[in-house]
Each structure stands twice: as C-alpha cells, then as structure tokens.
Scaffold this active site. Structure first.
Site, PDB file in Angstrom:
ATOM      1  N   HIS A   1      15.490 -26.382  -1.101  1.00 22.25           N
ATOM      2  CA  HIS A   1      16.174 -27.669  -1.281  1.00 22.25           C
ATOM      3  C   HIS A   1      15.505 -28.754  -0.429  1.00 22.25           C
ATOM      4  O   HIS A   1      15.309 -29.881  -0.888  1.00 22.25           O
ATOM      5  CB  HIS A   1      17.654 -27.551  -0.873  1.00 22.25           C
ATOM      6  CG  HIS A   1      18.459 -26.621  -1.733  1.00 22.25           C
ATOM      7  ND1 HIS A   1      19.291 -25.650  -1.212  1.00 22.25           N
ATOM      8  CD2 HIS A   1      18.570 -26.517  -3.077  1.00 22.25           C
ATOM      9  CE1 HIS A   1      19.886 -24.998  -2.202  1.00 22.25           C
ATOM     10  NE2 HIS A   1      19.457 -25.490  -3.343  1.00 22.25           N
TER      11      HIS A   1
ATOM     12  N   LYS B   1      35.090 -18.104  -4.838  1.00 23.98           N
ATOM     13  CA  LYS B   1      35.523 -17.228  -3.744  1.00 23.98           C
ATOM     14  C   LYS B   1      34.341 -16.690  -2.953  1.00 23.98           C
ATOM     15  O   LYS B   1      34.484 -16.233  -1.840  1.00 23.98           O
ATOM     16  CB  LYS B   1      36.350 -16.066  -4.304  1.00 23.98           C
ATOM     17  CG  LYS B   1      37.778 -16.490  -4.595  1.00 23.98           C
ATOM     18  CD  LYS B   1      38.640 -15.313  -5.028  1.00 23.98           C
ATOM     19  CE  LYS B   1      40.017 -15.815  -5.443  1.00 23.98           C
ATOM     20  NZ  LYS B   1      40.603 -14.979  -6.509  1.00 23.98           N
TER      21      LYS B   1
ATOM     22  N   ARG C   1      12.289 -23.367 -10.318  1.00 22.97           N
ATOM     23  CA  ARG C   1      11.499 -22.304  -9.694  1.00 22.97           C
ATOM     24  C   ARG C   1      10.676 -21.565 -10.749  1.00 22.97           C
ATOM     25  O   ARG C   1       9.471 -21.723 -10.831  1.00 22.97           O
ATOM     26  CB  ARG C   1      12.415 -21.340  -8.939  1.00 22.97           C
ATOM     27  CG  ARG C   1      13.009 -21.964  -7.680  1.00 22.97           C
ATOM     28  CD  ARG C   1      14.184 -21.176  -7.180  1.00 22.97           C
ATOM     29  NE  ARG C   1      15.226 -21.131  -8.205  1.00 22.97           N
ATOM     30  CZ  ARG C   1      16.462 -20.715  -7.991  1.00 22.97           C
ATOM     31  NH1 ARG C   1      16.825 -20.269  -6.808  1.00 22.97           N
ATOM     32  NH2 ARG C   1      17.347 -20.723  -8.969  1.00 22.97           N
TER      33      ARG C   1
ATOM     34  N   SER D   1      20.016 -19.595  -2.987  1.00 21.37           N
ATOM     35  CA  SER D   1      21.147 -19.587  -2.061  1.00 21.37           C
ATOM     36  C   SER D   1      21.937 -18.280  -2.176  1.00 21.37           C
ATOM     37  O   SER D   1      22.378 -17.721  -1.173  1.00 21.37           O
ATOM     38  CB  SER D   1      22.081 -20.764  -2.348  1.00 21.37           C
ATOM     39  OG  SER D   1      21.437 -21.980  -2.045  1.00 21.37           O
TER      40      SER D   1
END
Ligand code: PNS
Length: 164
Positions: free
Chosen positions: A18, A42, A91, A129
């Site tokens: 990022h 969650k 990517r 991530s």
C-alpha cells in the site's frame, strides 16, 4: 486544476505494498484521499478508526494525503469531494476479475470517474493484508511486509507477533 485522487481499501493492515502505491500515486495526484472502508468483518484486526490513526502516522510526512473512513458507495465519497481519479494497486492476474468488476460498476455509477491501476513492484507483488494477518497470528515474521509503525501496533494488539 487540482488533481484530487482517492485510494480506497480495507487496509487491515496497511502494508508496504500500500505504501508503495501511495508514494507512486503522489506523482500523479496533487492531493490523495485514503478512504478506509468501514467494514464490519469479524476477521478484522484493527477497527477502521485505528487503521486511520496508523495510516496517518505512517504517512505524516505527506501533507497532501488525507486519511478518512468511509461508508456506503465510493462514488458518493468521490462526488462530495470533487474526486475524479481512483487509484488501485494490481498485483497479479488473480486481482484482475475483482478489480475489473469494481471498475465497471464505479464507471456505471459515475461515468466521470477514472480508475488508474498501478502495478505492484515485484517485491510487493505477493503481499496481502489477509496473509500478513494470518502469518502474524501464528507468530511468523512479517517485518519486511509492513511499515515499522504497523508492526509495532500489531505487536501491541497480539503479544505473540514475531519481529525477528
Ligand atoms: O482493499 P479492498 O477490500 O480490496 O477494497 C475494496 C473497496 C473498498 C475498494 C470496495 O469494496 C469499495 O469501494 N467498497 C465501497 C462500496 C462500493 O462503492 N461498492 C461499489 C463498487 S464495488
């Protein structure tokens, strides 16, 4: 004419991938809004407000960067701020279908909006991530994949994250 751009995403957490996209986007945009999606997953590691705080800290040396959370449609975020450029990182080909669908939908909703895709540098092309979170969760070393500030905040959140 000022070029306002937005770099939207979940950024949970903000990675070196990022960071590279932000620094390259700053060559294109005069002002860059980083729009952190308020999702209620969650599996989230940081709350949207924590992500904003962390990203502001990582990017404090760039006064032309604004970091905010957003809810609802990206096109509405852009409309209210006179933003006509969306920045997304790409990517591998595996990102293409998802990005293409978002691009087409955003274009349908707001035809004036242009999306620019920046290809990830080779060192960053495997950083995600989700994977960073998983590796950190099981005690793996993620020091090369996230900025030091992010690593520090992850270690505080989860005591067993390995920095060595
Ligand atoms: O980092 P991500 O999770 O791949 O980012 C996805 C994001 C936030 C860019 C996308 O989900 C989004 O813009 N969501 C806001 C809702 C919206 O505008 N949806 C229509 C386009 S998909």
């Amino acid at each position: 004419d000022v070029r306002n751009a937005v770099y939207p995403g979940s950024f949970d957490p903000f990675t070196n991938g990022h960071l590279d996209i932000v620094e390259r986007a700053l060559k294109i945009a005069d002002s860059l809004h980083i729009a952190v999606l308020k999702n209620t997953s969650k599996k989230a590691l940081f709350t949207p407000d924590e992500r904003v705080e962390i990203i502001r800290e990582v990017l404090h040396k760039y006064p032309q960067v604004k970091v905010e959370t957003f809810e609802g449609l990206l096109v509405d975020f852009c409309r209210t701020r006179q933003i006509r450029i969306v920045i997304r990182g790409l990517r591998a080909v595996s990102d293409f279908d998802y990005e293409h669908a978002i691009f087409l939908m955003n274009r349908k909703l707001l035809p004036d909006l242009e999306t620019m895709f920046l290809m990830a540098a080779s060192d960053n092309s495997f950083i995600s991530s989700t994977i960073v979170k998983e590796v950190a969760h099981f005690g793996g070393n993620i020091a090369d994949q996230v900025p030091a500030i992010v690593l520090d905040r992850m270690q505080k959140k989860r005591a067993h994250i390995n920095a060595e």
